[in-house]
Design a protein around this motif. Structure first.
Motif, PDB file in Angstrom:
ATOM      1  N   GLU A 268     -23.447  -8.310 -12.150  1.00 26.19           N
ATOM      2  CA  GLU A 268     -22.279  -9.140 -11.888  1.00 26.19           C
ATOM      3  C   GLU A 268     -21.405  -8.539 -10.789  1.00 26.19           C
ATOM      4  OE1 GLU A 268     -23.128  -9.197 -16.385  1.00 26.19           O
ATOM      5  OE2 GLU A 268     -23.010  -7.709 -14.773  1.00 26.19           O
ATOM      6  N   SER A 269     -20.679  -9.403 -10.111  1.00 31.48           N
ATOM      7  CA  SER A 269     -19.713  -8.970  -9.097  1.00 31.48           C
ATOM      8  C   SER A 269     -18.633 -10.028  -8.961  1.00 31.48           C
ATOM      9  CB  SER A 269     -20.411  -8.737  -7.753  1.00 31.48           C
ATOM     10  OG  SER A 269     -21.004  -9.938  -7.294  1.00 31.48           O
ATOM     11  N   GLY A 270     -17.563  -9.664  -8.260  1.00 33.49           N
ATOM     12  CA  GLY A 270     -16.515 -10.632  -7.964  1.00 33.49           C
ATOM     13  C   GLY A 270     -15.252 -10.504  -8.784  1.00 33.49           C
ATOM     14  N   GLY A 271     -15.247  -9.609  -9.750  1.00 35.52           N
ATOM     15  CA  GLY A 271     -14.044  -9.430 -10.545  1.00 35.52           C
ATOM     16  C   GLY A 271     -12.944  -8.735  -9.761  1.00 35.52           C
ATOM     17  N   GLY A 272     -11.768  -8.642 -10.385  1.00 35.75           N
ATOM     18  CA  GLY A 272     -10.650  -7.976  -9.731  1.00 35.75           C
ATOM     19  C   GLY A 272      -9.343  -8.308 -10.396  1.00 35.75           C
ATOM     20  N   LEU A 273      -8.258  -7.924  -9.721  1.00 33.83           N
ATOM     21  CA  LEU A 273      -6.910  -8.203 -10.200  1.00 33.83           C
ATOM     22  C   LEU A 273      -6.387  -9.456  -9.499  1.00 33.83           C
ATOM     23  CD1 LEU A 273      -4.289  -7.381 -11.693  1.00 33.83           C
ATOM     24  CD2 LEU A 273      -3.742  -5.959  -9.697  1.00 33.83           C
ATOM     25  N   VAL A 274      -5.883 -10.388 -10.276  1.00 29.13           N
ATOM     26  CA  VAL A 274      -5.377 -11.638  -9.723  1.00 29.13           C
ATOM     27  C   VAL A 274      -4.111 -12.030 -10.462  1.00 29.13           C
ATOM     28  CG1 VAL A 274      -6.831 -13.055 -11.219  1.00 29.13           C
ATOM     29  CG2 VAL A 274      -6.030 -13.992  -9.038  1.00 29.13           C
ATOM     30  N   GLN A 275      -3.206 -12.701  -9.787  1.00 30.30           N
ATOM     31  CA  GLN A 275      -1.975 -13.160 -10.426  1.00 30.30           C
ATOM     32  C   GLN A 275      -2.243 -14.406 -11.257  1.00 30.30           C
ATOM     33  OE1 GLN A 275       0.975 -13.718  -7.332  1.00 30.30           O
ATOM     34  NE2 GLN A 275       1.505 -11.548  -7.364  1.00 30.30           N
ATOM     35  N   PRO A 276      -1.424 -14.638 -12.273  1.00 30.59           N
ATOM     36  CA  PRO A 276      -1.560 -15.890 -13.045  1.00 30.59           C
ATOM     37  C   PRO A 276      -1.518 -17.097 -12.117  1.00 30.59           C
ATOM     38  CG  PRO A 276      -0.067 -14.382 -14.154  1.00 30.59           C
ATOM     39  CD  PRO A 276      -0.381 -13.752 -12.818  1.00 30.59           C
ATOM     40  N   GLY A 277      -2.411 -18.047 -12.382  1.00 34.03           N
ATOM     41  CA  GLY A 277      -2.527 -19.221 -11.536  1.00 34.03           C
ATOM     42  C   GLY A 277      -3.520 -19.070 -10.409  1.00 34.03           C
ATOM     43  N   GLY A 278      -4.003 -17.859 -10.215  1.00 31.66           N
ATOM     44  CA  GLY A 278      -4.947 -17.591  -9.136  1.00 31.66           C
ATOM     45  C   GLY A 278      -6.379 -17.957  -9.498  1.00 31.66           C
TER      46      GLY A 278
END
Length: 123
Positions: free
Chosen positions: A6-16
């Motif tokens: 798997e790939s593509g994860g990360g930190l994102v803001q709510p609504g992102g």
């Protein structure tokens, strides 16, 4: 041997939004139903979504329905999860899995899964 990466994860803001990918090898990818499963800290695994071998059919957990979209590219041996309108409660380790049973059985149990990609939704 079966490999799911798997790939593509990360930190994102709510609504992102985020798009996860899962590269599969070691089996005939287009012959199997595939799923995404997630596990939040301190909780058990939660099934998220499944897709039939030819991508004709999909199903989703109520918690993600209308926000997440599962897809696959059998020519590229790749599974995807497009995640929109992310919420803090979507924070989890997301992993893809190769299902043991026919998609139309409704049984999403798996025999192989990847190591996962972390998704964190936070402001």
């Amino acid at each position: 041997q079966v490999q799911l990466v798997e790939s593509g994860g990360g930190l994102v803001q709510p609504g992102g939004s985020l798009r996860l990918s899962c590269a599969a090898s070691g089996f005939t990818f287009g012959a199997y139903s595939m799923s995404w499963v997630r596990q939040a800290p301190g909780k058990g695994p939660e099934w998220v979504s499944s897709i039939s071998p030819g991508a004709q059919s999909t199903r989703y957990a109520d918690s993600v329905k209308g926000r997440f979209t599962i897809s696959r590219d059998n020519a590229k041996n790749t599974l995807y999860l497009q995640m929109n309108s992310l919420l803090p409660e979507d924070t989890a380790l997301y992993y893809c899995s190769k299902n043991q049973r026919n998609y139309y059985s409704g049984d999403d149990s798996y025999d192989y899964r990847g190591q996962g990609t972390q998704v964190t939704v936070s402001s």
